[in-house]
Write a protein that holds these residues in place. Structure first.
Motif, PDB file in Angstrom:
ATOM      1  N   VAL A 199       4.392  13.838  87.706  1.00  0.00           N
ATOM      2  CA  VAL A 199       4.474  13.946  89.378  1.00  0.00           C
ATOM      3  C   VAL A 199       3.513  14.963  90.522  1.00  0.00           C
ATOM      4  O   VAL A 199       4.079  15.521  89.786  1.00  0.00           O
ATOM      5  N   VAL A 200       3.435  14.672  90.950  1.00  0.00           N
ATOM      6  CA  VAL A 200       2.671  16.087  92.010  1.00  0.00           C
ATOM      7  C   VAL A 200       3.730  16.617  93.077  1.00  0.00           C
ATOM      8  O   VAL A 200       3.597  14.894  94.046  1.00  0.00           O
ATOM      9  N   SER A 201       3.810  17.027  93.707  1.00  0.00           N
ATOM     10  CA  SER A 201       4.829  17.635  94.676  1.00  0.00           C
ATOM     11  C   SER A 201       3.138  18.412  95.828  1.00  0.00           C
ATOM     12  O   SER A 201       2.832  19.705  95.176  1.00  0.00           O
TER      13      SER A 201
ATOM     14  N   THR B 299      14.348  14.427  99.594  1.00  0.00           N
ATOM     15  CA  THR B 299      14.117  15.200  98.353  1.00  0.00           C
ATOM     16  C   THR B 299      13.917  14.593  97.641  1.00  0.00           C
ATOM     17  O   THR B 299      12.676  14.179  96.549  1.00  0.00           O
ATOM     18  N   THR B 300      14.846  15.010  97.520  1.00  0.00           N
ATOM     19  CA  THR B 300      15.732  14.236  95.298  1.00  0.00           C
ATOM     20  C   THR B 300      15.169  12.608  95.255  1.00  0.00           C
ATOM     21  O   THR B 300      15.039  12.328  94.159  1.00  0.00           O
ATOM     22  N   GLN B 301      15.622  12.247  95.995  1.00  0.00           N
ATOM     23  CA  GLN B 301      15.559  10.351  96.406  1.00  0.00           C
ATOM     24  C   GLN B 301      13.578  10.726  96.294  1.00  0.00           C
ATOM     25  O   GLN B 301      13.440   9.358  95.575  1.00  0.00           O
ATOM     26  N   ALA B 302      13.202  10.830  96.892  1.00  0.00           N
ATOM     27  CA  ALA B 302      11.322  10.733  96.337  1.00  0.00           C
ATOM     28  C   ALA B 302      10.812  10.996  95.322  1.00  0.00           C
ATOM     29  O   ALA B 302      10.334   9.861  94.422  1.00  0.00           O
ATOM     30  N   VAL B 303      11.027  12.489  94.758  1.00  0.00           N
ATOM     31  CA  VAL B 303      11.354  12.332  93.203  1.00  0.00           C
ATOM     32  C   VAL B 303      12.166  11.204  92.179  1.00  0.00           C
ATOM     33  O   VAL B 303      10.489  11.278  91.406  1.00  0.00           O
TER      34      VAL B 303
ATOM     35  N   VAL C 120      13.161  21.224  96.379  1.00  0.00           N
ATOM     36  CA  VAL C 120      13.179  20.474  95.287  1.00  0.00           C
ATOM     37  C   VAL C 120      11.888  20.038  95.452  1.00  0.00           C
ATOM     38  O   VAL C 120      11.497  20.301  93.875  1.00  0.00           O
ATOM     39  N   LEU C 121      10.869  20.496  95.658  1.00  0.00           N
ATOM     40  CA  LEU C 121       9.716  20.341  95.654  1.00  0.00           C
ATOM     41  C   LEU C 121       8.724  21.147  94.385  1.00  0.00           C
ATOM     42  O   LEU C 121       7.975  20.667  93.851  1.00  0.00           O
TER      43      LEU C 121
END
Ligand code: SIN
Length: 487
Positions: free
Chosen positions: A150-152, A51-55, A221-222
Motif C-alpha cells: 500500500v502506497v500513501s 483516513t484509516t478507513q481508506a488504508v 496516519v499516512l
C-alpha cells in the motif's frame, strides 16, 4: 468564473474512500478561487478515522488488483488516460478555478498528468526481473520484482493533477493500492481524477483521495500506519524532513520530491533569443510557483546587458489576470501569504542594492497578483537568491568565468533542476558533469515529461518520477535462490 461553468459531474465535495463519496455536514472547508477570492464549493474535511478507513480499504482491495495480469492493469490505466483526455477542458477549468494558473497552462497540466498514466500503463508490462549465474552447480538465482504494497502520498497545490498521476500511475501499474491526501487549497482536481478513475474501472479501494483541512491528523496516519509500505511526497524540503522522520518508526520506503533553487546560466556564446525564451518559460510558468522554476539567473558579463534588455522586453508583453481569461499569461499567486513572502524577498534585495528593471510589487496593496519582475545587480548572497522564491521574480546575477558560476550554482543545499545556455559542446559536458543537480536543461527551459526521470539530489529529495526508472520506487526486489537442481 462561477461554479455554474464547471462540470457538475466532476465537481465533488468530499473524499473518495473505497469507491464511496464521503460528504457529511460535520466539518467543511471552503475551496476558493485565487483569481477572485470567491468561494467555489465547500468540501467535507476528512478525519484521521476516515483516513484509516481508506488504508483499511486499500489493504483489503490490493490482493485482487495485484493478482490481475499486468496487461489487465494496463488496460484500466489506459482507459483512465483516455477519459482524462476526453475531459481535458472540464478538468482544466476546475484546475484554473482552484489553483489560478492560466487555462492554457491548466490544459497543458492535464495532458502532462495524463501522459504519466499512459506511460505507466505501458511500463506495467515491462516490470522485468533477472537471472544470475548460480553459486553452485545445482543452484540458480532468479530475481523478481513485486509491487511494494500500500502506497500513501501527500501532494501539493501547484500541480493539483499531475503530481497525483505521476505517483498513482506507477503505483497502480505495479499492483499497489494508493491513498493520497490532496492539498487543501486544490482538492477538486484530485476528486475529479477519482471520478474518472471509477468510470475507467479502477476497483474500489485501489485509488482513494482524502481531502481535509486537518493536514496533521491525516498526515500522521499516512506516515504512521504500519500497513503502509511506501510514502511519497512532493512539497517543501522543510515539511519533507518532518514527514521523513514520521516514516522512520515504521521504516517505510520513501520518495521525496522537495524544494529547488534552480540556477539558469547564460554564457557569452549562448543564442540569446533562445535563452530569453527559455528563461521566460522556466521562470514564469505557473507564476513562478514550481520547484523547477529558475530561481537565480546567472548571466556572463559579456551578454549581461543585452540579455537583461531582451528579458525585460519579453516580460513587458506578459498579460496578468484571471487565468480563466484565455488572453492571460500569468495568474495570481495561490494566496496572500505567498504574495507577502515574494514581496519581502524583493524588498530585501532592493535594500541590499538590487534594482528593479520591471515589475517589483503586487498590483495593489493586499493583492495576490505579483507583477512579473526582473531585478538586476543581485548578488548571490541575497535571500532572493538563496531562498526558493516561488513567485514571478527573475534575479539577474553577473558572473565572469565558468569555474566561478559552477561554484555559485552549487553553493546551495538543494539540487533539483538547473539550466545552461551555451553553444560550446565541451562546456556543455564540463558544466553538466560539475553541476550538483538531478536535472540539467541544456538550451531548454522546460524539461519535465513522463519519459524522463524527474528528481533531485542533496536536500531536493530522493527517488525519481516518470521514465523507466520511476516504477522502481514502487517495486521491491525479491531474490529466489533455487537449489538442488542437479539432483
Ligand atoms: C513541481 O513543481 O514540483 C513539479 C514541476 C514539474 O513537474 O515540472
Amino acid at each position: 468564473m462561477t461554479t455554474r461553468e464547471l462540470n457538475k459531474n466532476l465537481l465533488k465535495n468530499g473524499s473518495y474512500i473505497n469507491g464511496v463519496w464521503h460528504n457529511s455536514d460535520a466539518s467543511k472547508f471552503e475551496v476558493s478561487n485565487p483569481a477572485t477570492g470567491n468561494n467555489i464549493i465547500a468540501v467535507s474535511s476528512a478525519s484521521a478515522d476516515d483516513t484509516t478507513q481508506a488504508v483499511d480499504a486499500a489493504v483489503a482491495a490490493m490482493p485482487a488488483w495485484r493478482a490481475k495480469t499486468a496487461k489487465q492493469r494496463a488496460e484500466v490505466l489506459h482507459r483512465w488516460f483516455e477519459l482524462i483526455m476526453q475531459h481535458q477542458d472540464d478538468l482544466a477549468a476546475i484546475l484554473t478555478a482552484e489553483q489560478g494558473k492560466p487555462l492554457t497552462e491548466a490544459r497543458g497540466e492535464i495532458a502532462y498528468g495524463a501522459n504519466y498514466i499512459q506511460w505507466f500503463s505501458e511500463e506495467a508490462k515491462r516490470i522485468y526481473g533477472d537471472t544470475i549465474p548460480g553459486a553452485s552447480p545445482g543452484s540458480r538465482v532468479v530475481v523478481i520484482k513485486q509491487g511494494v504494497g500500500v502506497v500513501s502520498a501527500i501532494t501539493p497545490w501547484n500541480f493539483p493533477n499531475a503530481m497525483i498521476t505521476r505517483k498513482a500511475a506507477p503505483a497502480l501499474a505495479a499492483g499497489c493500492a494508493f491513498v493520497v491526501k490532496a492539498a487543501s487549497e486544490t482538492p477538486l482536481s484530485a476528486l475529479a481524477l477519482a471520478e474518472l478513475g471509477e468510470q475507467a474501472g479502477i476497483p474500489a479501494g485501489i485509488f482513494n483521495v482524502i481531502v481535509s483541512d486537518n493536514a496533521r491528523a491525516v498526515g500522521n496516519v499516512l506516515t504512521g500506519d504500519p500497513r503502509i509500505a511506501k510514502f511519497t511526497f512532493t512539497g517543501s524540503t522543510a515539511v519533507g524532513k518532518k514527514l521523513l522522520e514520521q516514516c522512520a518508526s515504521t521504516v517505510k520506503k520513501t520518495s521525496m520530491e522537495l524544494g529547488g533553487n534552480a540556477p539558469f546560466i547564460v554564457f557569452d556564446d549562448a543564442d540569446l533569443d533562445a535563452a530569453v525564451q527559455g528563461a521566460m518559460v522556466s521562470k514564469f510558468r505557473n507564476a513562478g510557483q514550481t520547484c523547477v522554476c529558475s530561481n537565480r539567473l546567472f548571466v556572463q558579463s559579456g551578454v549581461y546587458q543585452k540579455f537583461s534588455e531582451k528579458l525585460v522586453h519579453a516580460v513587458n508583453k506578459l498579460k496578468m489576470g484571471d487565468g480563466s481569461d484565455s488572453n492571460v499569461d500569468i495568474g495570481p499567486l495561490i494566496n496572500l501569504e505567498a504574495a507577502e513572502s515574494v514581496s519581502e524577498l524583493v524588498a530585501q534585495a532592493l535594500k541590499g542594492g538590487a534594482k528593479t528593471l520591471v515589475g517589483g510589487a503586487v498590483n495593489e496593496p493586499g493583492s495576490r497578483y505579483f507583477q512579473a519582475t526582473v531585478l538586476s545587480n543581485v548578488t548571490a548572497d541575497m535571500s532572493v537568491a538563496t531562498e526558493e522564491i516561488f513567485g514571478p521574480v527573475a534575479p539577474l546575477i553577473k558572473f565572469e568565468t565558468e569555474e566561478e558560476v559552477i561554484g555559485l550554482a552549487n553553493d546551495t543545499d538543494v539540487g533539483l533542476a538547473s539550466y545552461i545556455y551555451t553553444r560550446d559542446i565541451g562546456r556543455v559536458w564540463r558544466v553538466c558533469e560539475a553541476l550538483e543537480y538531478g536535472m540539467v536543461g541544456i538550451n531548454e527551459g522546460i524539461i519535465s515529461n513522463e519519459m524522463a526521470p524527474f528528481g533531485g539530489v542533496k536536500q531536493s529529495g530522493m527517488g525519481r518520477e516518470g521514465s523507466k526508472y520511476g516504477i522502481e520506487d514502487y517495486l521491491e526486489i525479491k531474490y529466489l535462490c533455487m537449489g538442488g537442481l542437479d539432483r
